[in-house]
Design an enzyme around this catalytic site. Structure first.
Site, PDB file in Angstrom:
ATOM      1  N   ARG A 161       0.839  -1.214   0.000  1.00 59.11           N
ATOM      2  CA  ARG A 161       0.000   0.000   0.000  1.00 59.11           C
ATOM      3  C   ARG A 161       0.870   1.260   0.000  1.00 59.11           C
ATOM      4  N   GLU A 166      -7.655  25.740  -9.951  1.00 56.91           N
ATOM      5  CA  GLU A 166      -6.880  25.797 -11.204  1.00 56.91           C
ATOM      6  C   GLU A 166      -7.394  24.790 -12.215  1.00 56.91           C
ATOM      7  N   GLY A 173      -5.041   4.460  14.053  1.00 57.30           N
ATOM      8  CA  GLY A 173      -5.775   5.479  14.808  1.00 57.30           C
ATOM      9  C   GLY A 173      -4.984   6.774  14.972  1.00 57.30           C
TER      10      GLY A 173
HETATM   11  C1  LIG Z   1      10.540  26.311  -4.779  1.00 54.77           C
HETATM   12  C2  LIG Z   1       9.581  27.271  -4.228  1.00 54.77           C
HETATM   13  C3  LIG Z   1       8.206  27.224  -4.776  1.00 54.77           C
HETATM   14  C4  LIG Z   1       7.320  28.385  -4.403  1.00 54.77           C
HETATM   15  C5  LIG Z   1       6.718  28.205  -3.110  1.00 54.77           C
HETATM   16  C6  LIG Z   1       5.465  28.917  -2.867  1.00 54.77           C
HETATM   17  C7  LIG Z   1       4.815  28.355  -1.717  1.00 54.77           C
HETATM   18  C8  LIG Z   1       3.365  28.514  -1.702  1.00 54.77           C
HETATM   19  C9  LIG Z   1       2.649  27.439  -2.451  1.00 54.77           C
HETATM   20  C10 LIG Z   1       1.335  27.890  -2.913  1.00 54.77           C
HETATM   21  C11 LIG Z   1       1.103  27.556  -4.346  1.00 54.77           C
HETATM   22  C12 LIG Z   1      -0.257  27.188  -4.674  1.00 54.77           C
HETATM   23  C13 LIG Z   1      -1.070  28.320  -5.061  1.00 54.77           C
HETATM   24  C14 LIG Z   1      -2.259  27.860  -5.704  1.00 54.77           C
HETATM   25  C15 LIG Z   1      -3.356  28.731  -5.366  1.00 54.77           C
HETATM   26  C16 LIG Z   1      -4.480  28.313  -6.175  1.00 54.77           C
HETATM   27  C17 LIG Z   1      -5.584  29.239  -6.058  1.00 54.77           C
HETATM   28  C18 LIG Z   1      -6.575  28.910  -7.060  1.00 54.77           C
HETATM   29  C19 LIG Z   1      -6.804  29.699  -8.097  1.00 54.77           C
HETATM   30  C20 LIG Z   1      -7.816  29.367  -9.117  1.00 54.77           C
HETATM   31  O1  LIG Z   1      -8.477  28.370  -9.080  1.00 54.77           O
HETATM   32  S1  LIG Z   1      -7.996  30.508 -10.372  1.00 54.77           S
HETATM   33  C21 LIG Z   1      -9.292  29.930 -11.391  1.00 54.77           C
HETATM   34  C22 LIG Z   1      -8.867  28.769 -12.211  1.00 54.77           C
HETATM   35  N1  LIG Z   1      -9.919  28.403 -13.105  1.00 54.77           N
HETATM   36  C23 LIG Z   1      -9.815  27.432 -13.945  1.00 54.77           C
HETATM   37  O2  LIG Z   1      -8.821  26.752 -14.005  1.00 54.77           O
HETATM   38  C24 LIG Z   1     -10.971  27.243 -14.869  1.00 54.77           C
HETATM   39  C25 LIG Z   1     -10.871  25.997 -15.687  1.00 54.77           C
HETATM   40  N2  LIG Z   1     -11.393  26.220 -17.028  1.00 54.77           N
HETATM   41  C26 LIG Z   1     -10.581  26.451 -18.087  1.00 54.77           C
HETATM   42  O3  LIG Z   1      -9.377  26.470 -17.976  1.00 54.77           O
HETATM   43  C27 LIG Z   1     -11.220  26.660 -19.431  1.00 54.77           C
HETATM   44  O4  LIG Z   1     -12.356  27.340 -19.394  1.00 54.77           O
HETATM   45  C28 LIG Z   1     -11.393  25.365 -20.212  1.00 54.77           C
HETATM   46  C29 LIG Z   1     -10.004  24.987 -20.681  1.00 54.77           C
HETATM   47  C30 LIG Z   1     -11.940  24.231 -19.372  1.00 54.77           C
HETATM   48  C31 LIG Z   1     -12.334  25.528 -21.416  1.00 54.77           C
HETATM   49  O5  LIG Z   1     -12.151  26.743 -21.975  1.00 54.77           O
HETATM   50  P1  LIG Z   1     -12.958  27.285 -23.257  1.00 54.77           P
HETATM   51  O6  LIG Z   1     -14.369  26.931 -23.146  1.00 54.77           O
HETATM   52  O7  LIG Z   1     -12.567  28.666 -23.547  1.00 54.77           O
HETATM   53  O8  LIG Z   1     -12.243  26.517 -24.251  1.00 54.77           O
HETATM   54  P2  LIG Z   1     -12.356  25.399 -25.245  1.00 54.77           P
HETATM   55  O9  LIG Z   1     -12.492  24.097 -24.574  1.00 54.77           O
HETATM   56  O10 LIG Z   1     -13.355  25.766 -26.279  1.00 54.77           O
HETATM   57  O11 LIG Z   1     -10.923  25.589 -25.797  1.00 54.77           O
HETATM   58  C32 LIG Z   1     -10.549  26.655 -26.597  1.00 54.77           C
HETATM   59  C33 LIG Z   1      -9.145  26.368 -27.077  1.00 54.77           C
HETATM   60  O12 LIG Z   1      -8.257  26.867 -26.100  1.00 54.77           O
HETATM   61  C34 LIG Z   1      -7.401  25.829 -25.669  1.00 54.77           C
HETATM   62  N3  LIG Z   1      -7.055  26.119 -24.293  1.00 54.77           N
HETATM   63  C35 LIG Z   1      -7.861  26.051 -23.235  1.00 54.77           C
HETATM   64  N4  LIG Z   1      -7.185  26.402 -22.133  1.00 54.77           N
HETATM   65  C36 LIG Z   1      -5.942  26.706 -22.528  1.00 54.77           C
HETATM   66  C37 LIG Z   1      -4.776  27.141 -21.839  1.00 54.77           C
HETATM   67  N5  LIG Z   1      -4.755  27.313 -20.508  1.00 54.77           N
HETATM   68  N6  LIG Z   1      -3.669  27.372 -22.558  1.00 54.77           N
HETATM   69  C38 LIG Z   1      -3.649  27.182 -23.888  1.00 54.77           C
HETATM   70  N7  LIG Z   1      -4.717  26.777 -24.591  1.00 54.77           N
HETATM   71  C39 LIG Z   1      -5.841  26.528 -23.914  1.00 54.77           C
HETATM   72  C40 LIG Z   1      -8.170  24.584 -25.894  1.00 54.77           C
HETATM   73  O13 LIG Z   1      -7.327  23.477 -25.971  1.00 54.77           O
HETATM   74  C41 LIG Z   1      -8.860  24.889 -27.206  1.00 54.77           C
HETATM   75  O14 LIG Z   1      -7.920  24.726 -28.220  1.00 54.77           O
HETATM   76  P3  LIG Z   1      -8.405  24.201 -29.620  1.00 54.77           P
HETATM   77  O15 LIG Z   1      -7.172  24.252 -30.453  1.00 54.77           O
HETATM   78  O16 LIG Z   1      -9.498  25.091 -30.084  1.00 54.77           O
HETATM   79  O17 LIG Z   1      -8.874  22.800 -29.377  1.00 54.77           O
HETATM   80  C1  LIG Z   2      -9.653  26.311  -2.224  1.00 53.15           C
HETATM   81  C2  LIG Z   2     -10.017  26.968  -3.512  1.00 53.15           C
HETATM   82  C3  LIG Z   2      -9.354  28.115  -3.893  1.00 53.15           C
HETATM   83  C4  LIG Z   2      -9.718  28.782  -5.064  1.00 53.15           C
HETATM   84  N1  LIG Z   2      -9.098  29.942  -5.399  1.00 53.15           N
HETATM   85  C5  LIG Z   2      -9.511  30.636  -6.486  1.00 53.15           C
HETATM   86  C6  LIG Z   2      -8.910  31.887  -6.819  1.00 53.15           C
HETATM   87  O1  LIG Z   2      -7.999  32.364  -6.147  1.00 53.15           O
HETATM   88  N2  LIG Z   2      -9.388  32.559  -7.889  1.00 53.15           N
HETATM   89  C7  LIG Z   2     -10.387  32.080  -8.660  1.00 53.15           C
HETATM   90  O2  LIG Z   2     -10.773  32.743  -9.606  1.00 53.15           O
HETATM   91  N3  LIG Z   2     -10.946  30.878  -8.386  1.00 53.15           N
HETATM   92  C8  LIG Z   2     -10.534  30.158  -7.329  1.00 53.15           C
HETATM   93  N4  LIG Z   2     -11.105  28.937  -7.033  1.00 53.15           N
HETATM   94  C9  LIG Z   2     -12.182  28.431  -7.877  1.00 53.15           C
HETATM   95  C10 LIG Z   2     -11.769  27.246  -8.730  1.00 53.15           C
HETATM   96  O3  LIG Z   2     -10.929  27.622  -9.764  1.00 53.15           O
HETATM   97  C11 LIG Z   2     -13.009  26.541  -9.253  1.00 53.15           C
HETATM   98  O4  LIG Z   2     -13.693  26.003  -8.144  1.00 53.15           O
HETATM   99  C12 LIG Z   2     -12.649  25.462 -10.241  1.00 53.15           C
HETATM  100  O5  LIG Z   2     -12.182  26.015 -11.449  1.00 53.15           O
HETATM  101  C13 LIG Z   2     -13.811  24.496 -10.516  1.00 53.15           C
HETATM  102  O6  LIG Z   2     -14.916  25.170 -10.964  1.00 53.15           O
HETATM  103  P1  LIG Z   2     -16.362  24.998 -10.293  1.00 53.15           P
HETATM  104  O7  LIG Z   2     -16.199  25.192  -8.851  1.00 53.15           O
HETATM  105  O8  LIG Z   2     -17.228  25.885 -11.063  1.00 53.15           O
HETATM  106  O9  LIG Z   2     -16.749  23.499 -10.534  1.00 53.15           O
HETATM  107  P2  LIG Z   2     -17.873  22.969 -11.520  1.00 53.15           P
HETATM  108  O10 LIG Z   2     -17.432  23.223 -12.915  1.00 53.15           O
HETATM  109  O11 LIG Z   2     -19.192  23.453 -11.124  1.00 53.15           O
HETATM  110  O12 LIG Z   2     -17.738  21.417 -11.244  1.00 53.15           O
HETATM  111  C14 LIG Z   2     -18.731  20.617 -10.612  1.00 53.15           C
HETATM  112  C15 LIG Z   2     -18.679  19.207 -11.205  1.00 53.15           C
HETATM  113  O13 LIG Z   2     -19.064  19.253 -12.568  1.00 53.15           O
HETATM  114  C16 LIG Z   2     -18.122  18.576 -13.382  1.00 53.15           C
HETATM  115  N5  LIG Z   2     -18.032  19.243 -14.689  1.00 53.15           N
HETATM  116  C17 LIG Z   2     -18.015  20.576 -14.935  1.00 53.15           C
HETATM  117  N6  LIG Z   2     -17.911  20.803 -16.264  1.00 53.15           N
HETATM  118  C18 LIG Z   2     -17.864  19.606 -16.863  1.00 53.15           C
HETATM  119  C19 LIG Z   2     -17.737  19.170 -18.215  1.00 53.15           C
HETATM  120  N7  LIG Z   2     -17.623  20.037 -19.226  1.00 53.15           N
HETATM  121  N8  LIG Z   2     -17.710  17.852 -18.476  1.00 53.15           N
HETATM  122  C20 LIG Z   2     -17.791  16.965 -17.465  1.00 53.15           C
HETATM  123  N9  LIG Z   2     -17.897  17.311 -16.158  1.00 53.15           N
HETATM  124  C21 LIG Z   2     -17.931  18.610 -15.862  1.00 53.15           C
HETATM  125  C22 LIG Z   2     -16.812  18.642 -12.609  1.00 53.15           C
HETATM  126  O14 LIG Z   2     -15.959  17.560 -12.946  1.00 53.15           O
HETATM  127  C23 LIG Z   2     -17.293  18.571 -11.164  1.00 53.15           C
HETATM  128  O15 LIG Z   2     -17.407  17.218 -10.820  1.00 53.15           O
HETATM  129  C24 LIG Z   2     -10.753  28.257  -5.875  1.00 53.15           C
HETATM  130  C25 LIG Z   2     -11.397  27.078  -5.496  1.00 53.15           C
HETATM  131  C26 LIG Z   2     -11.043  26.431  -4.329  1.00 53.15           C
HETATM  132  C27 LIG Z   2     -11.753  25.181  -3.937  1.00 53.15           C
END
Ligand SMILES: CCCCCCCCCCCCCCCCC/C=C/C(=O)SCCNC(=O)CCNC(=O)[C@H](O)C(C)(C)COP(=O)(O)OP(=O)(O)OC[C@H]1O[C@@H](n2cnc3c(N)ncnc32)[C@H](O)[C@@H]1OP(=O)(O)O
Ligand SMILES: Cc1cc2nc3c(=O)[nH]c(=O)nc-3n(C[C@H](O)[C@H](O)[C@H](O)COP(=O)(O)OP(=O)(O)OC[C@H]3O[C@@H](n4cnc5c(N)ncnc54)[C@H](O)[C@@H]3O)c2cc1C
Length: 670
Positions: free
Chosen positions: A339, A430, A407
């Site tokens: 495991r 992300e 535990g």
């Molecule tokens: C050694 C020291 C180290 C440093 C130490 C530091 C210590 C501290 C550690 C802390 C570090 C951790 C910090 C982390 C904090 C996290 C906080 C969280 C932040 C967030 O969550 S921000 C919000 C993030 N949100 C998302 O990620 C949303 C997810 N959704 C998407 O990305 C997109 O919408 C999508 C990809 C799912 C779909 O997009 P869309 O509908 O526009 O696109 P399509 O599916 O139609 O695609 C269009 C075309 O674009 C391409 N594509 C999509 N994404 C990308 C990309 N990112 N880059 C390039 N291209 C991209 C697709 O492939 C499509 O291409 P195509 O050719 O048309 O097929």
């Molecule tokens: C601790 C934490 C920190 C964060 N920090 C930030 C930040 O600093 N800035 C910021 O902007 N955002 C931040 N976020 C938001 C984060 O980026 C989103 O929560 C993340 O991108 C997922 O989106 P959602 O919550 O809308 O999930 P949803 O998209 O609503 O997902 C719900 C469910 O639906 C499914 N699903 C959704 N779309 C599809 C699809 N096309 N096909 C199949 N299944 C699908 C997913 O797999 C999931 O099971 C943070 C989130 C957390 C939890």
């Protein structure tokens, strides 16, 4: 009895360390990447561990308000030390890492600054980054909304250009358009990069980034038109609750036109929308950058959990021989090894693939600067896929490590509950892991169709060019020893990944439309994406072994771990390997036999292999994972720190317990 009476300074794990068959210092270098990296990490880890402000042993007992204030204190102190000691960027990052408490600074450095660097013009970078680098402003990344996270194109916040004043009007038109989740937004950030739909000349041009000031730089109150707060407590005690994830509503807030991030697209003084000659996907560039850093975080989190479970497994004893002999260390049980050792191997595998991904990201960035966008799709697929596979595996493994510690693993003082709670959301933030794997699958389907039309794939999909061979080859493995051959391992992983992708492509082509087929096949596509990503991890581990690796026995240990990583995946996903005809049932059982032998070979090295992660007791934060193995004294000592133990008779005794006991006693006498 004081805990110290039960244990001395003895190294309870000395016997384990004596059985190591390799040079631990050499392994530290292989893990860290260079001698320099080991040295800087050591220095920064000790700086944190020796500073009382960075204590974290009572963190899980703090209220949310106390925890938040403690986070502010630590961040301010870290900045003070950074300035006083003239720390380099590398040192300052490590300092933050070893403080080990999520907080607004993470968003500031990991997302706000990179978003401006990637999407701002030179002029904008000069203005905003100068202030950000000096912490004159604190920034966050405000993309996600209450109604939409994954679907970025579905965001609702609007940025409407008003040519009469040369301003954008930032507005939340609905409840679901409220910004929701951004870290540091709730109580700390003064600024944010806000993602909103750009509307000019009556037309909606989709999502763009804008820099907004949110709070006064004098008294920190929200600026007019901005309603802002924290979104509430999150999973686990301590853990991610140190972060003020926030909600924000905008009521027609005006910002100057030059606060739109204008590297990728501009709005002119007259309100004309102009798009630069760069792919619009660069808007998503910050996410690519952060996903790459998250892979490194995953390997760190996994290695911490494994370090705790291995050291504790060597100390914990259960059951003896029937003849009344000594009890057995739980780490000697074969079930414990089967495991735990795959996680040990995964920690190394993720570390090395993370180092490679960092290289890939740097390479792509350099190419983008010279307007070569050809490798962007692959960089997106690799960062999305590796982020997804490594964070899911890590969250599962931390949970399993808790069970492996029995535990005591469930106690906060084991460090495991907090580690789990902090790393679990990495499966979601992300980019939700399934949504990201579907992006990888989309990339794979395109590549398969290009191969079919004669185009030679490159980079991590180059293997698909070998389609004639990989679609029909049979594994050469005939004996247990044959599974030691990296070429044999690589071939079955390539064949499995390609056959799964081709199966999906063929089934999609039978659907009425590409879109319907993709949707119908999405569970299979996710599995095909995982197979491709696991191939990348295995390949990068094998390539690592071809490098010069110094230190007695270091390479040999890594070869064993690489074998464990690959063979445990064959065992776990045997269904895939069998159904695609890549291995036979006999070859599958030979792989399992080989795996058992590798576990036995790793066993005497297990403690030394986790020592090579080079973590201080402060960073590990675990009574079970202590370097000296003095587990029971530590558990005993930690228990007394609990606020419940501040009084012998608990609060509430007089109001609730005493009357109950008295009444029951009275009743029993009737
Ligand atoms: C050694 C020291 C180290 C440093 C130490 C530091 C210590 C501290 C550690 C802390 C570090 C951790 C910090 C982390 C904090 C996290 C906080 C969280 C932040 C967030 O969550 S921000 C919000 C993030 N949100 C998302 O990620 C949303 C997810 N959704 C998407 O990305 C997109 O919408 C999508 C990809 C799912 C779909 O997009 P869309 O509908 O526009 O696109 P399509 O599916 O139609 O695609 C269009 C075309 O674009 C391409 N594509 C999509 N994404 C990308 C990309 N990112 N880059 C390039 N291209 C991209 C697709 O492939 C499509 O291409 P195509 O050719 O048309 O097929
Ligand atoms: C601790 C934490 C920190 C964060 N920090 C930030 C930040 O600093 N800035 C910021 O902007 N955002 C931040 N976020 C938001 C984060 O980026 C989103 O929560 C993340 O991108 C997922 O989106 P959602 O919550 O809308 O999930 P949803 O998209 O609503 O997902 C719900 C469910 O639906 C499914 N699903 C959704 N779309 C599809 C699809 N096309 N096909 C199949 N299944 C699908 C997913 O797999 C999931 O099971 C943070 C989130 C957390 C939890």
């Amino acid at each position: 009895m004081a805990a110290a009476d039960w244990g001395g300074k003895a190294d309870h794990l000395a016997g384990e360390r004596a059985t190591a068959q390799f040079d631990v210092d050499g392994m530290k270098v292989a893990w860290a990447g260079s001698r320099h990296a080991v040295e800087v990490a050591d220095r920064m880890a000790c700086l944190v561990a020796s500073d009382p402000v960075f204590r974290k042993d009572t963190r899980t007992m703090l209220s949310r308000k106390e925890l938040f204030k403690d986070t502010l204190k630590k961040a301010a102190h870290a900045w003070k030390r950074t300035v006083e000691l003239h720390l380099t960027e590398e040192e300052a990052n490590l300092l933050r890492l070893y403080i080990d408490q999520p907080g607004y600074v993470d968003l500031h450095w990991v997302m706000f600054v990179p978003a401006i660097k990637g999407q701002g013009t030179e002029e904008q970078q000069k203005k905003w980054l100068t202030m950000a680098y000096k912490f004159q402003i604190i920034g966050t990344y405000a993309q996600t909304e209450l109604g939409h996270g994954s679907n970025v194109q579905g965001l609702e916040t609007t940025a409407t250009f008003d040519p009469s004043t040369d301003e954008f009007i930032m507005h939340s038109p609905t409840l679901t358009s409220s910004k929701w989740w951004p870290g540091g937004l709730g109580k700390t950030s003064t600024h944010a990069v806000v993602y909103a739909r750009l509307i000019t000349e009556g037309k909606d041009y989709g999502i763009h980034g804008f820099i907004m000031q949110l709070r006064s730089l004098d008294d920190h109150s929200p600026l007019p038109g901005i309603t802002i707060g924290d979104i509430g407590g999150k999973f686990g005690s301590g853990a991610y609750n140190s972060m003020d994830n926030g909600v924000m509503r905008l009521d027609h807030v005006r910002i100057p036109r030059d606060q739109m991030l204008m590297r990728l697209a501009q709005v002119t003084r007259e309100g004309k929308y102009v798009h630069s000659d760069v792919p619009k996907q660069l808007l998503y560039g910050t996410m690519v950058y952060v996903r790459q850093t998250i892979v490194a975080d995953a390997s760190r989190a996994l290695s911490r959990a494994v370090c705790i479970a291995v050291r504790y497994g060597a100390i914990r004893k259960q059951f003896g021989s029937k003849a009344g002999g000594p009890e057995t260390q739980v780490l000697n049980y074969k079930t414990q090894q089967s495991r735990l050792f795959p996680f040990l191997a995964s920690a190394y595998a993720f570390r090395f693939v993370g180092q490679w991904l960092k290289w890939l990201y740097t390479d792509v960035t350099q190419k983008l600067e010279s307007k070569d966008f050809s490798t962007l799709p692959e960089a997106h697929a690799c960062t999305a896929g590796l982020k997804s596979v490594t964070t899911s595996a890590t969250a599962d493994a931390i949970e399993e490590c808790q069970k492996l510690c029995g535990g005591h693993g469930y106690l906060n003082s084991s460090g495991l509950p907090e580690l789990f709670a902090v790393n679990l959301p990495a499966c979601t933030y992300e980019g939700d892991n399934v949504v990201l794997l579907l992006q990888v699958a989309r990339f794979l389907m395109k590549t398969v169709s290009q191969v079919a039309s004669g185009k030679q794939p490159v980079g991590t999909t180059a293997y698909m060019g070998n389609i004639q061979h990989l679609m029909q080859c049979k594994s050469v493995v005939n004996t247990v020893e044959d599974w030691l051959n990296p070429a044999a391992i690589k071939e079955v992983f390539e064949a499995r990944a390609l056959r799964m992708a081709v199966n999906c492509a063929q089934n999609i082509s039978k659907a009425p439309s590409q879109e319907e087929g993709f949707s119908e096949l999405s569970p299979d596509l996710v599995e095909a994406a995982v197979a491709h990503v696991q191939l990348i991890i295995v390949t990068k581990f094998i390539e690592k072994l071809q490098e010069d690796i110094l230190g007695h026995g270091v390479k040999e240990q890594l070869q064993k771990l690489c074998g464990i990583y690959a063979l445990h995946l064959i065992h776990k996903h045997l269904g895939d390997f069998l159904s695609t005809g890549c291995v036979t049932a006999r070859q599958g059982s030979l792989a399992n036999e080989r795996l058992g032998k590798l576990y036995a070979q790793v066993r005497p090295n297990a403690v030394a292999l986790v020592d090579a992660f080079d973590y201080t007791d402060h960073y590990l934060g675990s009574a079970l994972g202590r370097y000296d193995g003095d587990v029971y004294s530590a558990l005993y000592k930690e228990a007394w720190k609990d606020p419940l133990n501040e009084t012998v008779v608990p609060d509430g005794y007089q109001e609730h317990l005493r009357p109950l006991l008295k009444q029951q006693l009275k009743l029993s006498r009737l």
